[in-house]
Design a protein around this motif. Structure first.
Motif, PDB file in Angstrom:
ATOM      1  N   ASN A 197       1.145  -1.386   0.283  1.00  0.00           N
ATOM      2  CA  ASN A 197       0.368  -0.087  -0.062  1.00  0.00           C
ATOM      3  C   ASN A 197       0.917   1.356   0.004  1.00  0.00           C
TER       4      ASN A 197
ATOM      5  N   LYS B  47      -8.246  -9.328   3.774  1.00  0.00           N
ATOM      6  CA  LYS B  47      -7.303  -9.353   2.660  1.00  0.00           C
ATOM      7  C   LYS B  47      -6.820  -9.945   1.909  1.00  0.00           C
TER       8      LYS B  47
ATOM      9  N   PHE C 271      -2.058 -12.313   0.227  1.00  0.00           N
ATOM     10  CA  PHE C 271      -2.791 -11.008   0.468  1.00  0.00           C
ATOM     11  C   PHE C 271      -2.421 -10.538  -1.371  1.00  0.00           C
ATOM     12  N   GLU C 272      -3.021  -9.004  -0.987  1.00  0.00           N
ATOM     13  CA  GLU C 272      -3.293  -8.720  -3.022  1.00  0.00           C
ATOM     14  C   GLU C 272      -1.734  -8.849  -3.567  1.00  0.00           C
TER      15      GLU C 272
ATOM     16  N   LYS D  81      -6.738 -12.649  -1.416  1.00  0.00           N
ATOM     17  CA  LYS D  81      -7.116 -12.326  -2.404  1.00  0.00           C
ATOM     18  C   LYS D  81      -6.859 -12.739  -3.064  1.00  0.00           C
TER      19      LYS D  81
ATOM     20  N   GLU E 286      -9.448  -8.960  10.057  1.00  0.00           N
ATOM     21  CA  GLU E 286      -9.002  -7.332   9.265  1.00  0.00           C
ATOM     22  C   GLU E 286      -8.097  -8.435   8.119  1.00  0.00           C
ATOM     23  N   LYS E 287      -7.292  -9.284   8.902  1.00  0.00           N
ATOM     24  CA  LYS E 287      -6.499 -10.197   7.865  1.00  0.00           C
ATOM     25  C   LYS E 287      -7.451 -10.623   7.265  1.00  0.00           C
TER      26      LYS E 287
END
Length: 592
Positions: free
Chosen positions: A228, A565, A495-496, A567, A561-562
């Motif tokens: 990010n 995320k 993740f992404e 993906k 939250e983890k």
């Protein structure tokens, strides 16, 4: 001073003396400075010449290969770097059209010698070394093309564009910058001839990309970790660009913003610089951006700086003073590269011969498999002359060792398996140079299957339908593999940015009855497996947190939250206790 005026009286002789001096200094520097890790890695490329490599196109490998045919040791890697550097400076001189050029020969030499990062490529052989030279050649060809339609300049323009792209993919920014500055080039027939000629020359690399299924581009464009936005990375990028110019950065960037172009070529130089700087500025929003990634603009930046300073004589006195400061720092750094201990930090060129000698002695000269270190593998191979391999796993990154056939050389051999971590199978310390401790064990018969390919033949993966997920495995090896006896299957949620969020092991349904599953050479086997869904893994993770002391527990919201995320998903395989590799391609998770 009278001695300075003598240099101005004969600028051509002065330039030749300057280039000759730089050539000798850089040859000596290259001879007495130990290799850095990137150079060792590119030397490894050159041992098997090809039209492309995992990290870069092949130009620097070609120069290293030819150097190695002439010399041994470090100079056998770097021999051409001083000549490319001198050629870059000479071509830069030819790019300048000004009646004041000759009388300002000392200013030109000061600009060339006072740029710290530029001087690095006077003796290190890295992809940027030929990139700078062919960038200068491209600008020279473009300058001549603007004033003449002669076919020699058309062909030179096409050749230089191809040579640029064979040096580094970033080179496209140089070409793009020129096109942005002069879009009407696309209406010129002879420019299209130059482009077609360059594509013809570049075709072998394009075919190589196709034959390797665009493996390297897939990694660098799609799979390479992105993060990010962080303002800190942007400031690091800006600071790196200033620092790469040393104490003269003020005048260099003042010239860039203040100098007004008077012709298409000067305009092209400015656009090239801004195109690259802006591109990497945006790149810094998502990933760390290294200062040397913009080194391709150093030649047009030198041209612009020279023009500006000869028109603004009032700045020259301070420029020369700060250039001398830069030069003093550069000279000290050059000496420190050769003489270890002059700097409080341990530079990467220092100590490699020591740990290589330790490892060689402790291992008895056996082949060495390094876990997650293409750098150590190539450095050890260069100085020890021993076969090496980097067994990269999913917690690290891919490298040329994942693409080529080096793994095949190690199969069935007695090897030393080395890693830097701390695991139960640490049996021996093989080297402990300063902060570099290499541990590992001897494996009597090494096997790895990093080249098995795992494909989930679905558009997206839905955790809501977690049963009987198809998995196709292709065996490219010349031997049959017993999947039950030799392979452990892993599933990883990503993740992404492709970093691992959670993982689990599984047994394919066809193997649960206890029977062996053999996959023959060049065969594809279709299996099925069941997912542990993100919700299942989240419940397990939360249960584990509850077992901890209250003050050590992570908040449930953080774990929620983890998992929100996540993906992607990918399958990975581990063999003989080696951590899982990159056998499976990632597949998107259905978010519905």
């Amino acid at each position: 001073m009278k001695w300075l005026s003598k240099f101005k009286e004969n600028p051509k002789k002065t330039l030749l003396i300057f280039l000759g001096a730089m050539l000798i200094i850089n040859l000596l520097q290259g001879l007495f400075t130990d290799l850095i890790f990137d150079e060792a890695y590119y030397w490894y490329f050159a041992q098997n010449l090809d039209w492309g490599y995992f990290d870069h196109p092949p130009m620097m490998a070609l120069f290293i290969k030819i150097s190695g045919l002439i010399f041994g040791g470090e100079l056998g890697v770097r021999f051409f770097a001083p000549f490319l550097f001198a050629g870059s400076i000479y071509l830069t001189w030819l790019l300048i059209d000004s009646p004041k050029r000759d009388e300002n020969i000392l200013l030109f030499c000061a600009i060339a010698v006072a740029l710290p990062l530029f001087n690095v490529y006077g003796f290190f052989m890295l992809p940027d070394t030929p990139l700078i030279f062919f960038g200068a050649l491209f600008l020279y060809a473009y300058k001549r093309f603007l004033s003449s339609n002669a076919w020699v300049w058309v062909l030179l323009l096409g050749f230089s564009m191809a040579a640029l792209m064979y040096s580094k993919y970033h080179a496209i920014l140089l070409i793009l910058g020129i096109l942005i500055s002069h879009p009407k080039l696309l209406l010129k027939f002879r420019f299209w001839v130059a482009i077609l000629f360059s594509l013809l020359l570049f075709l072998p690399h394009l075919m190589w990309l196709y034959e390797t299924e665009f493996y390297t581009l897939e990694y660098h464009i799609i799979e390479r970790a992105k993060t990010n936005f962080k303002a800190g990375r942007v400031f690091e990028y800006i600071g790196g660009q200033l620092g790469a110019r040393g104490f003269i950065f003020f005048f260099v960037f003042l010239a860039l913003f203040k100098f007004k172009s008077r012709d298409r070529f000067q305009k092209g130089c400015k656009y090239v610089v801004f195109t690259a700087l802006i591109f990497f500025l945006f790149s810094s929003f998502k990933r760390n951006t290294q200062p040397q990634w913009t080194i391709e603009v150093i030649v047009p930046l030198m041209v612009i700086s020279f023009y500006y300073l000869i028109e603004n004589v009032r700045f020259q006195k301070w420029f020369f003073r700060l250039a001398l400061v830069n030069l003093a720092v550069i000279l000290f750094a050059r000496i420190a590269l050769v003489k270890e201990g002059l700097l409080p930090i341990n530079y990467e060129a220092h100590g490699n011969k020591t740990w290589v000698a330790d490892l060689y002695e402790q291992s008895g000269g056996l082949p060495v498999v390094f876990e997650n270190s293409y750098r150590d593998a190539s450095m050890y191979a260069f100085y020890a002359g021993v076969d090496t391999y980097s067994a990269n796993n999913i917690f690290y990154r891919k490298s040329q060792y994942d693409l080529d056939s080096t793994e095949m050389k190690m199969q069935g051999k007695k090897v030393v398996y080395v890693h830097k971590g701390s695991r139960p199978y640490d049996m021996k310390t093989f080297s402990a140079y300063k902060q570099r401790t290499l541990k590992g064990k001897i494996i009597d018969e090494f096997h790895s299957y990093r080249k098995l390919r795992c494909v989930i033949p679905l558009e997206v993966l839905s955790p809501n339908t977690a049963d009987r997920i198809p998995l196709e495995i292709f065996n490219p090896y010349n031997e049959a593999i017993d999947l039950r006896e030799e392979i452990i299957f892993h599933g990883f949620y990503l993740f992404e940015n492709n970093k691992i969020a959670a993982g689990f092991t599984f047994i394919p349904e066809e193997m649960k009855n206890g029977e062996s599953i053999i996959i023959g050479p060049n065969e594809t086997l279709r299996l099925h497996f069941s997912l542990k869904t993100p919700s299942e893994l989240k419940r397990i993770e939360m249960a584990n947190e509850l077992k901890k002391k209250e003050e050590d527990r992570r908040p449930a919201s953080e774990i929620d939250e983890k998992y929100e995320k996540i993906k992607f998903f990918r399958v990975a395989l581990s063999e003989y206790g080696i951590p899982p590799g990159f056998q499976g391609r990632r597949i998107a998770i259905d978010e519905q």
